[in-house]
Design an enzyme around this catalytic site. Structure first.
Site, mmCIF file in Angstrom:
data_model
loop_
_atom_site.group_PDB
_atom_site.id
_atom_site.type_symbol
_atom_site.label_atom_id
_atom_site.label_comp_id
_atom_site.label_asym_id
_atom_site.label_seq_id
_atom_site.Cartn_x
_atom_site.Cartn_y
_atom_site.Cartn_z
ATOM 1 N N CYS A 270 1.256 -0.991 -0.431
ATOM 2 C CA CYS A 270 0.180 0.092 -0.470
ATOM 3 C C CYS A 270 1.077 0.991 0.005
ATOM 4 O O CYS A 270 0.982 2.294 -1.013
ATOM 5 C CB CYS A 270 -1.137 -0.178 1.055
ATOM 6 S SG CYS A 270 -1.363 -1.521 1.961
ATOM 7 N N ARG A 299 6.860 -10.783 5.539
ATOM 8 C CA ARG A 299 6.304 -10.856 6.806
ATOM 9 C C ARG A 299 7.123 -11.963 7.861
ATOM 10 O O ARG A 299 7.301 -13.041 7.257
ATOM 11 C CB ARG A 299 4.283 -11.137 6.964
ATOM 12 C CG ARG A 299 3.990 -10.014 6.321
ATOM 13 C CD ARG A 299 2.721 -10.014 5.965
ATOM 14 N NE ARG A 299 2.583 -9.167 4.951
ATOM 15 C CZ ARG A 299 0.671 -9.053 4.601
ATOM 16 N NH1 ARG A 299 -0.026 -9.763 5.499
ATOM 17 N NH2 ARG A 299 0.132 -7.769 3.954
ATOM 18 N N GLN A 317 1.285 -11.034 -3.541
ATOM 19 C CA GLN A 317 -0.007 -10.755 -4.087
ATOM 20 C C GLN A 317 -0.304 -11.016 -4.632
ATOM 21 O O GLN A 317 0.586 -9.059 -5.481
ATOM 22 C CB GLN A 317 -0.609 -9.457 -2.382
ATOM 23 C CG GLN A 317 -0.241 -10.648 -1.245
ATOM 24 C CD GLN A 317 -0.425 -9.025 -0.224
ATOM 25 O OE1 GLN A 317 0.068 -7.599 -0.010
ATOM 26 N NE2 GLN A 317 -1.612 -9.509 1.175
ATOM 27 N N ASP A 319 -2.081 -8.030 -5.535
ATOM 28 C CA ASP A 319 -2.283 -6.628 -5.182
ATOM 29 C C ASP A 319 -3.051 -5.398 -5.800
ATOM 30 O O ASP A 319 -2.256 -4.967 -6.438
ATOM 31 C CB ASP A 319 -1.455 -6.038 -3.687
ATOM 32 C CG ASP A 319 -1.903 -5.306 -2.838
ATOM 33 O OD1 ASP A 319 -2.936 -5.319 -2.207
ATOM 34 O OD2 ASP A 319 -0.842 -4.976 -2.064
ATOM 35 N N HIS A 321 -5.162 -0.943 -5.521
ATOM 36 C CA HIS A 321 -5.167 -0.279 -4.687
ATOM 37 C C HIS A 321 -6.074 0.764 -5.305
ATOM 38 O O HIS A 321 -5.594 1.801 -6.188
ATOM 39 C CB HIS A 321 -4.012 0.465 -3.722
ATOM 40 C CG HIS A 321 -3.279 -0.158 -2.668
ATOM 41 N ND1 HIS A 321 -2.563 -0.927 -2.913
ATOM 42 C CD2 HIS A 321 -3.806 -0.805 -1.241
ATOM 43 C CE1 HIS A 321 -1.881 -2.102 -2.139
ATOM 44 N NE2 HIS A 321 -3.060 -1.347 -1.352
ATOM 45 N N LYS A 401 -14.957 -4.583 5.659
ATOM 46 C CA LYS A 401 -14.430 -5.069 4.432
ATOM 47 C C LYS A 401 -15.424 -6.673 4.425
ATOM 48 O O LYS A 401 -16.068 -6.651 5.025
ATOM 49 C CB LYS A 401 -12.704 -5.735 5.127
ATOM 50 C CG LYS A 401 -12.859 -6.816 6.183
ATOM 51 C CD LYS A 401 -11.172 -7.853 6.592
ATOM 52 C CE LYS A 401 -10.776 -8.411 7.830
ATOM 53 N NZ LYS A 401 -10.445 -9.532 7.572
ATOM 54 N N HIS A 447 -8.496 -1.459 -0.377
ATOM 55 C CA HIS A 447 -7.799 -2.079 -0.999
ATOM 56 C C HIS A 447 -8.356 -3.765 -0.831
ATOM 57 O O HIS A 447 -9.138 -3.885 -0.489
ATOM 58 C CB HIS A 447 -6.766 -2.767 0.217
ATOM 59 C CG HIS A 447 -6.234 -1.912 1.357
ATOM 60 N ND1 HIS A 447 -4.546 -1.166 1.737
ATOM 61 C CD2 HIS A 447 -6.279 -1.085 2.653
ATOM 62 C CE1 HIS A 447 -4.621 -0.418 2.765
ATOM 63 N NE2 HIS A 447 -5.931 0.294 2.807
HETATM 64 ZN ZN LIG Z 1 -2.841 -2.560 0.779
#
Ligand SMILES: [Zn+2]
Ligand SMILES: [Zn+2]
Length: 573
Positions: A270, A299, A317, A319, A321, A401, A447
């Site tokens: 992000c 992580r 991911q 991913d 945004h 979410k 996200h």
């Molecule tokens: Zn994010």
């Protein structure tokens, strides 16, 4: 009947059985979980398989006695005295943590007492079908410095038939475990002692599978109006201080110092995407902006929670945004939901479970923010005619979410897509756009991931298909097997022709018998085997064997190519 109440009641019966067999054992907690229940016990000697059988037998007796679950209310002081007297140290600790002044206990049988909010079934006789499954170590409260308790897992359903079916599924799941399938099919391995735990090494076939998935995703994202971005893997600590991760997520982050500057190996994508958004002034006319990245993140997870491809320390991911205007929120969410469902279908997952998580007790953002976002998520689900569960208060502190979990062939749920509203990051980074009235306003930030972690998704794919991937995903689509050396030239010609048509083919020209080569290809779960003899060579033909269907007879090579190209293009699952 609420199946969770039945399962939780069964955990009481198990605890009672354990206490009757080993009175010195101390009780932890015993909730219901998906498909069953567990209870944590503090016992010196480990529980053996024979112990589990003994406990089951005792449980049957308790069930047969059909003892009522009797609720009693006590003051906190009375409860403390009672459980101190019973020497239930963990319960005493729990009572001390509960802020309420009135507590409830449940009694079953002569002497069994448990601290519990309830509810339970009326009596033990209501439990009809259960089975104890396994024992695992579990730290009290999940904290490593606390004592290690023994957790006994069990399953419980309303009928024996359902229990039997569940046990069969578990058996099948064990056989399909991606931790076994992955290395045996030479897709990946996870543990290299000198590299460290929780890191995935993709071998050629696994890397190819992942590339196929990634290529599909890139194309789909472009088709759906996303822009691709790529952000660095290391960024200075300052950025993570602004985002709040440095304060709230520190223990999961890999950090290091070079020349007095502290860097972070990115745990999330992000902040990087936000910096790109912030790189210039955005107008309301520019929105929505959708940044997509196949972002690899690291992580730190505790060694104890690492699990195959499901919990790793480095993963990628899909991913994105999305920065949008408030009035664009609902359409954006609907488009993401469509994207998720289309993708699940393409990969052959028909069944999903949807959860909406709402505002927790501690939160940031205004009531209006939350209302607007939660309504946006919920209305999008309603307009799509989808059923969903609401997890009240389970949202993140920075926004509500939607989670979409796919269900595999064995009906197990796998976390995949998440759509998350965020009020925190736009504020922390001071994100703005110029609205039609010329004023600076804060965009809504979403996200979202579709497959989630590609590692976890690959684990799900392998288990769903038991390693027999659909043709469009199979790393090797066709194995060419020439019968005699004489046919070698023709075999090479066939393979070249397949490769020219972008069909992933291999030749097996080892000195082995035909049977053995066919068997090998089957073990490796190759979708098509082409056997080539003199006759095939003369006629420009191939003799086709299809995985799961056997001998399909002889075909002209051109015809075979046309057929499987169609199967690949249509992504038949
Ligand atoms: Zn994010
Ligand atoms: Zn209870």
């Amino acid at each position: 009947m609420d199946i969770n109440i039945l399962r939780h009641s069964c955990s009481h019966v198990m605890a009672q059985a354990v206490k009757e067999l080993w009175p010195e054992v101390k009780l932890g907690i015993g909730p219901s979980i998906e498909d069953g229940f567990y209870y944590d016990f503090d016992k010196k000697e480990p529980f053996t398989d024979e112990d589990l059988a003994k406990i089951e037998k005792k449980m049957q007796e308790i069930i047969k006695e059909d003892k009522p679950f009797i609720r009693e209310e006590l003051s906190k002081k009375e409860a403390l005295d009672l459980f101190k007297k019973l020497k239930e140290d963990y319960k005493v600790e729990l009572i001390q943590e509960i802020p309420d002044e009135k507590l409830s206990i449940y009694k079953t049988g002569q002497s069994f007492i448990d601290l519990c909010r309830g509810p339970h079934v009326e009596s033990t006789g209501k439990i009809k079908a259960f089975k104890l499954l396994s024992v695992a170590g579990a730290y009290w409260h999940g904290i490593e410095t606390n004592p290690m308790l023994q957790r006994i897992y069990g399953t419980c359903f309303e009928t024996q038939k359902e229990v039997d079916k569940h046990l069969k599924n578990l058996e099948e799941a064990k056989k399909r475990d991606h931790r076994k399938l992955g290395p045996s099919l030479e897709f990946f391995d996870i543990y290299h002692q000198e590299a460290g735990a929780g890191l995935v090494f993709y071998h050629p076939k696994g890397a190819l599978l992942r590339t196929i998935i990634e290529d599909y995703e890139r194309k789909e994202h472009l088709r759906r109006g996303y822009q691709m971005v790529i952000t660095p893997h290391i960024m200075q600590a300052e950025l993570w201080k602004t985002s709040g991760h440095y304060e709230y997520y520190r223990e999961n982050m890999y950090t290091f110092k070079i020349e007095d500057k502290e860097f972070v190996l990115k745990p999330m994508n992000c902040p990087g995407h936000i910096l790109i958004y912030k790189s210039k002034t955005r107008s309301y006319k520019d929105l929505p902006i959708r940044f997509f990245e196949l972002g690899t993140v690291y992580r730190h997870e505790k060694a104890g929670v690492l699990h195959g491809l499901l919990r790793v320390r480095g993963f990628t991911q899909d991913d994105a945004h999305i920065f949008c205007l408030p009035e664009q929120l609902r359409d954006e969410i609907k488009a993401i939901i469509d994207f998720v469902f289309d993708t699940m279908k393409v990969f052959g997952f028909g069944d999903v479970g949807i959860e909406l998580s709402t505002r927790p007790e501690k939160y940031i953002g205004t009531d209006q923010d939350w209302q607007q976002a939660t309504q946006g998520l919920e209305q999008a689900l309603k307009e799509k005619g989808l059923t969903y569960d609401i997890n009240v208060g389970e949202g993140a502190f920075y926004g509500p979410k939607i989670d979409i979990k796919l269900k595999d062939a064995l009906k197990r749920k796998w976390q995949c897509a998440t759509i998350q509203c965020d009020f925190a990051l736009p504020k922390r980074f001071g994100l703005t756009y110029i609205d039609s009235d010329g004023k600076e306003k804060q965009p809504i930030m979403l996200h979202r991931v579709i497959l989630g972690s590609l590692e976890r998704f690959i684990g799900a794919l392998l288990e769903h298909y038991n390693g027999e991937l659909p043709l469009w995903l199979a790393p090797v689509q066709v194995r060419v097997i020439p019968i005699k050396d004489v046919i070698q030239d023709y075999a090479i010609k066939v393979m070249k022709k397949l490769q020219d048509n972008l069909i992933r083919a291999e030749i097996d020209n080892r000195n082995e018998t035909l049977d053995k080569k066919i068997r090998n290809a089957e073990i490796e779960k190759v979708p098509y085997i082409l056997v080539l003899g003199e006759r095939e060579a003369k006629q420009d033909a191939v003799s086709v064997r299809k995985k799961g269907e056997g001998d399909k007879g002889s075909k002209r090579l051109e015809e075979f190519i046309k057929e499987i190209e169609e199967e690949i293009t249509n992504k038949v699952t």
